[in-house]
Design a protein around this motif. Structure first.
Motif, PDB file in Angstrom:
ATOM      1  N   GLN A  85      30.465  62.210   7.119  1.00 42.34           N
ATOM      2  CA  GLN A  85      31.525  62.407   8.106  1.00 42.34           C
ATOM      3  C   GLN A  85      31.931  61.139   8.857  1.00 42.34           C
ATOM      4  OE1 GLN A  85      32.925  65.439   8.140  1.00 42.34           O
ATOM      5  NE2 GLN A  85      31.414  66.058   6.604  1.00 42.34           N
ATOM      6  N   TRP A  86      31.002  60.242   9.104  1.00 44.29           N
ATOM      7  CA  TRP A  86      31.322  59.087   9.958  1.00 44.29           C
ATOM      8  C   TRP A  86      32.413  58.231   9.312  1.00 44.29           C
ATOM      9  CZ3 TRP A  86      30.971  53.786   9.105  1.00 44.29           C
ATOM     10  CH2 TRP A  86      30.402  53.409   7.890  1.00 44.29           C
ATOM     11  N   PHE A  87      33.189  57.607  10.169  1.00 42.89           N
ATOM     12  CA  PHE A  87      34.239  56.720   9.657  1.00 42.89           C
ATOM     13  C   PHE A  87      34.463  55.586  10.656  1.00 42.89           C
ATOM     14  CE2 PHE A  87      38.588  55.174   9.337  1.00 42.89           C
ATOM     15  CZ  PHE A  87      38.662  54.890   7.979  1.00 42.89           C
ATOM     16  N   ALA A  88      34.694  54.406  10.137  1.00 37.37           N
ATOM     17  CA  ALA A  88      35.061  53.240  10.940  1.00 37.37           C
ATOM     18  C   ALA A  88      35.880  52.328  10.038  1.00 37.37           C
ATOM     19  CB  ALA A  88      33.826  52.520  11.452  1.00 37.37           C
ATOM     20  N   ASP A  89      36.646  51.451  10.634  1.00 33.67           N
ATOM     21  CA  ASP A  89      37.490  50.596   9.795  1.00 33.67           C
ATOM     22  C   ASP A  89      37.483  49.136  10.237  1.00 33.67           C
ATOM     23  OD1 ASP A  89      38.873  50.791  12.117  1.00 33.67           O
ATOM     24  OD2 ASP A  89      40.714  51.620  11.247  1.00 33.67           O
ATOM     25  N   SER A  90      36.519  48.759  11.062  1.00 32.04           N
ATOM     26  CA  SER A  90      36.458  47.366  11.503  1.00 32.04           C
ATOM     27  C   SER A  90      35.043  46.833  11.343  1.00 32.04           C
ATOM     28  CB  SER A  90      36.885  47.227  12.957  1.00 32.04           C
ATOM     29  OG  SER A  90      35.909  47.776  13.820  1.00 32.04           O
ATOM     30  N   GLU A  91      34.945  45.545  11.158  1.00 26.89           N
ATOM     31  CA  GLU A  91      33.653  44.898  11.003  1.00 26.89           C
ATOM     32  C   GLU A  91      32.757  45.152  12.210  1.00 26.89           C
ATOM     33  OE1 GLU A  91      32.360  40.283  10.797  1.00 26.89           O
ATOM     34  OE2 GLU A  91      33.901  40.889   9.357  1.00 26.89           O
ATOM     35  N   GLU A  92      33.344  45.110  13.410  1.00 24.16           N
ATOM     36  CA  GLU A  92      32.567  45.330  14.625  1.00 24.16           C
ATOM     37  C   GLU A  92      31.996  46.746  14.661  1.00 24.16           C
ATOM     38  OE1 GLU A  92      35.674  44.174  14.512  1.00 24.16           O
ATOM     39  OE2 GLU A  92      35.246  42.049  14.928  1.00 24.16           O
ATOM     40  N   SER A  93      32.813  47.704  14.254  1.00 24.63           N
ATOM     41  CA  SER A  93      32.354  49.101  14.230  1.00 24.63           C
ATOM     42  C   SER A  93      31.250  49.299  13.200  1.00 24.63           C
ATOM     43  CB  SER A  93      33.522  50.033  13.910  1.00 24.63           C
ATOM     44  OG  SER A  93      34.538  49.920  14.875  1.00 24.63           O
ATOM     45  N   PHE A  94      31.380  48.626  12.065  1.00 18.79           N
ATOM     46  CA  PHE A  94      30.337  48.698  11.042  1.00 18.79           C
ATOM     47  C   PHE A  94      29.005  48.184  11.599  1.00 18.79           C
ATOM     48  CE2 PHE A  94      33.552  48.134   7.313  1.00 18.79           C
ATOM     49  CZ  PHE A  94      33.958  49.451   7.471  1.00 18.79           C
ATOM     50  N   GLU A  95      29.069  47.059  12.285  1.00 15.32           N
ATOM     51  CA  GLU A  95      27.839  46.453  12.798  1.00 15.32           C
ATOM     52  C   GLU A  95      27.170  47.347  13.837  1.00 15.32           C
ATOM     53  OE1 GLU A  95      28.869  42.512  14.032  1.00 15.32           O
ATOM     54  OE2 GLU A  95      29.159  41.782  11.990  1.00 15.32           O
ATOM     55  N   GLU A  96      27.977  48.015  14.655  1.00 19.52           N
ATOM     56  CA  GLU A  96      27.406  48.927  15.648  1.00 19.52           C
ATOM     57  C   GLU A  96      26.765  50.133  14.970  1.00 19.52           C
ATOM     58  OE1 GLU A  96      27.006  48.655  19.006  1.00 19.52           O
ATOM     59  OE2 GLU A  96      27.572  46.580  18.524  1.00 19.52           O
ATOM     60  N   LYS A  97      27.445  50.677  13.973  1.00 19.36           N
ATOM     61  CA  LYS A  97      26.904  51.834  13.255  1.00 19.36           C
ATOM     62  C   LYS A  97      25.620  51.460  12.526  1.00 19.36           C
ATOM     63  CE  LYS A  97      26.977  56.021  11.547  1.00 19.36           C
ATOM     64  NZ  LYS A  97      26.775  57.212  12.424  1.00 19.36           N
ATOM     65  N   ALA A  98      25.606  50.264  11.949  1.00 21.06           N
ATOM     66  CA  ALA A  98      24.448  49.829  11.161  1.00 21.06           C
ATOM     67  C   ALA A  98      23.167  49.816  11.989  1.00 21.06           C
ATOM     68  CB  ALA A  98      24.700  48.446  10.572  1.00 21.06           C
ATOM     69  N   LYS A  99      23.289  49.528  13.271  1.00 20.69           N
ATOM     70  CA  LYS A  99      22.110  49.451  14.144  1.00 20.69           C
ATOM     71  C   LYS A  99      21.477  50.820  14.395  1.00 20.69           C
ATOM     72  CE  LYS A  99      23.707  45.274  16.509  1.00 20.69           C
ATOM     73  NZ  LYS A  99      24.165  44.685  17.790  1.00 20.69           N
ATOM     74  N   LEU A 100      22.202  51.874  14.036  1.00 21.60           N
ATOM     75  CA  LEU A 100      21.726  53.227  14.327  1.00 21.60           C
ATOM     76  C   LEU A 100      21.069  53.912  13.132  1.00 21.60           C
ATOM     77  CD1 LEU A 100      24.857  54.496  16.319  1.00 21.60           C
ATOM     78  CD2 LEU A 100      22.741  53.513  17.262  1.00 21.60           C
ATOM     79  N   ILE A 101      21.236  53.346  11.933  1.00 20.48           N
ATOM     80  CA  ILE A 101      20.831  54.103  10.729  1.00 20.48           C
ATOM     81  C   ILE A 101      19.802  53.368   9.873  1.00 20.48           C
ATOM     82  CG2 ILE A 101      22.894  55.553  10.578  1.00 20.48           C
ATOM     83  CD1 ILE A 101      22.518  52.385   8.476  1.00 20.48           C
ATOM     84  N   GLY A 102      19.234  52.274  10.370  1.00 21.88           N
ATOM     85  CA  GLY A 102      18.245  51.524   9.593  1.00 21.88           C
ATOM     86  C   GLY A 102      16.927  52.265   9.488  1.00 21.88           C
ATOM     87  N   PHE A 103      15.969  51.656   8.806  1.00 23.10           N
ATOM     88  CA  PHE A 103      14.681  52.310   8.569  1.00 23.10           C
ATOM     89  C   PHE A 103      13.947  52.633   9.861  1.00 23.10           C
ATOM     90  CE2 PHE A 103      15.273  50.420   4.331  1.00 23.10           C
ATOM     91  CZ  PHE A 103      14.990  51.522   3.549  1.00 23.10           C
TER      92      PHE A 103
END
Length: 550
Positions: free
Chosen positions: A119-137
């Motif tokens: 479901q999640w969606f983002a379209d900017s590099e900044e948004s990707f980086e923020e999302k990435a911090k939430l889903i790591g190991f």
């Protein structure tokens, strides 16, 4: 993600044998590491819809290949290019929506496919980086669950690598794609118990055997069975191209395109086994192998003088002094390097590399002589009677499987010392770049059988399994572990993980891993592996040889 800038624990050189939290030991930056985690998360979302599409008979080959290639790109030392991962994530979100719409059009239900990865969606590099911090190991709180999910994830990366090499040669298996995608989705299932995840890892080993068998078929059907070959490690006097990595399709195209141009070709590191294939021997400008394992490339690429083509991992961030001579293709990437894309007809145009080579000096000689290899399963089984006689007569007392990876750590000199210290009535079976620790030693032979039998690349560890199973049959044994074979394996990255899982699936026990056990294995998971499979580490050469020889 706690306060760490990144968290990566997928390779043997993970900082403090725990995990890299600021910058990867490999040279990977924190933003690239996080984007790699996010790409895998996006691939899980595609996989959820893809599995439903398969049930409805929708052709999913495009998404199958994208998922496989995406996993491969996150493997250690393959792709360091931040822009590449931003683009891959954007493409992943587009493909996720595309396959979802196809499922809806075909009458499929998507209401039940409802988790954050879909479901999640983002379209900017900044948004990707923020999302990435939430889903790591580190977002997985239970240490043992995190460990088992890490193990399956890294196994899937290795599985994807072998699967991609096979589909590059036109060989695919729908069951492998389906398993990869189901396993990705299962890592998000909070109802999975530790026992479920152990079973999933063993299933990955089963599918790993299937994938390695498929790749073996692809390679041997296309290029013939590897033959016993003496490989030149000296140099000629013409300008040349050095090709590194694992992809034999790239090797074939490069040899064809350089034929008659006055440019020679040399293999490097894991491409060494290309010298063993009959199809490549007709090219007189294919001179031999230059250099050693991947981690020495910062010196050897310098002295080679000509351009280098990286077809897969392992790439060391190149020095400015030779960076302009390094080209990438496939899953490999590094900012500032020229990337050779695949054409619509499946070919690649290496003319820019060839023209570059013509302007360069010939390679500087760094060693002379020959090394012998080509002992894949077809060759060894043709020598089966000779091998069996040597075992029965006592001329060969023990085989040591020393497959796997090489690496930078000084502690890996253990494997050179171990090979040298083995009694003269033992034979080393090897595959992967671990061989460079001992393949240039003069260890002699036993009745004409070399004491180091090189089966090929890391994926050719399959050959070693085939050999073991055949010996079990010949000696009429009930258990593969009754064979006089010991396993002392060096590991580095995720292709070694799928090889380990494959060996466990085949019932092989008492495998020793070094120079350290994986950082991603929790104490409890290590205990499970020890109790059920006899997994162990290494200590020192003298004590380990005593232990192995009983």
């Amino acid at each position: 993600m706690n306060s760490a800038e990144m968290f990566c624990h997928q390779c043997q050189e993970a900082a403090k044998n725990t995990g890299c939290t600021v910058r990867g030991v490999c040279g990977k930056t924190s933003d690239v590491s996080n984007l790699q985690d996010l790409l895998i998360y996006a691939l899980k979302g595609i996989s959820a819809y893809n599995l439903e599409a398969k049930k409805l008979g929708i052709n999913t080959n495009k998404t199958d290949r994208f998922i496989t290639d995406g996993l491969f790109a996150t493997i250690t030392n393959a792709n360091f290019d931040k822009k590449e991962f931003v683009n891959r994530i954007k493409t992943a979100l587009y493909l996720r929506q595309e396959i979802k719409e196809e499922v809806i059009k075909a009458g499929g239900k998507v209401e039940d496919i409802n988790n954050d990865s879909t479901q999640w969606f983002a379209d900017s590099e900044e948004s990707f980086e923020e999302k990435a911090k939430l889903i790591g190991f580190l977002s997985i709180e239970n240490e043992d669950v995190r460990s088992l999910i890490s193990l399956i994830t890294f196994g899937l990366k290795g599985l994807a690598a072998y699967t991609e090499h096979a589909f590059n040669l036109g060989y695919e298996d729908e069951e492998i794609y389906t398993f990869i995608q189901q396993a990705l989705v299962d890592t998000l299932d909070a109802t999975k118990t530790a026992d479920d995840l152990v079973a999933l890892n063993l299933k990955a080993g089963e599918v790993g055997v299937k994938a390695m068998a498929l790749l073996d078929k692809a390679n041997t059907s296309t290029y013939g069975h590897p033959e016993i070959t003496k490989v030149n490690i000296g140099v000629g006097n013409k300008p040349a191209i050095l090709i590194s990595g694992h992809d034999l399709k790239d090797m074939e195209e490069l040899l064809k395109q350089t034929d008659g141009t006055g440019v020679d070709v040399y293999t490097h590191s894991e491409m060494l086994p290309a010298n063993y294939y009959p199809a490549f021997k007709k090219y007189h400008h294919f001179i031999g192998n230059y250099g050693n394992a991947w981690w020495k490339q910062d010196k050897e690429f310098e002295s080679f003088n000509g351009p280098i083509l990286m077809t897969t991992n392992c790439l060391v961030p190149p020095k400015p002094s030779y960076k302009d001579r390094v080209y990438t293709t496939g899953a490999v990437g590094f900012e500032g390097l020229t990337h050779i894309e695949i054409n619509e007809d499946g070919t690649k145009d290496f003319s820019v590399i060839i023209e570059h080579a013509k302007k360069c000096q010939p390679p500087t000689e760094i060693e002379k002589g020959e090394i012998i290899g080509g002992f894949a399963h077809n060759t060894v089984l043709s020598l089966a009677d000779k091998v069996v006689d040597a075992v029965k007569s006592g001329a060969i007392k023990q085989f040591f499987v020393m497959a796997g990876c090489d690496g930078r750590m000084k502690s890996r000199d253990y494997y050179t010392d171990f090979a040298q210290a083995l009694p003269n009535d033992t034979v080393i079976l090897t595959a992967g770049c671990a061989k460079y620790k001992y393949n240039k030693l003069d260890l002699g032979d036993i009745g004409g059988i070399p004491r180091v039998l090189d089966a090929g690349q890391c994926n050719d560890s399959y050959s070693l399994a085939v050999i073991a199973l055949k010996l079990k049959e010949v000696f009429e044994l009930n258990d593969i572990n009754e064979l006089p074979i010991s396993y002392n394996i060096a590991w580095y990255e995720q292709k070694a993980v799928i090889v380990l899982l494959a060996l466990l699936h085949l019932g092989v026990k008492n495998i020793h891993l070094g120079p350290t056990l994986p950082a991603f294995l929790s104490p409890n998971v290590v205990n499970v592996l020890v109790e059920n499979f006899g997994i162990g580490g290494i200590t020192n050469v003298e004590d380990d040889i005593k232990m192995f020889l009983g």
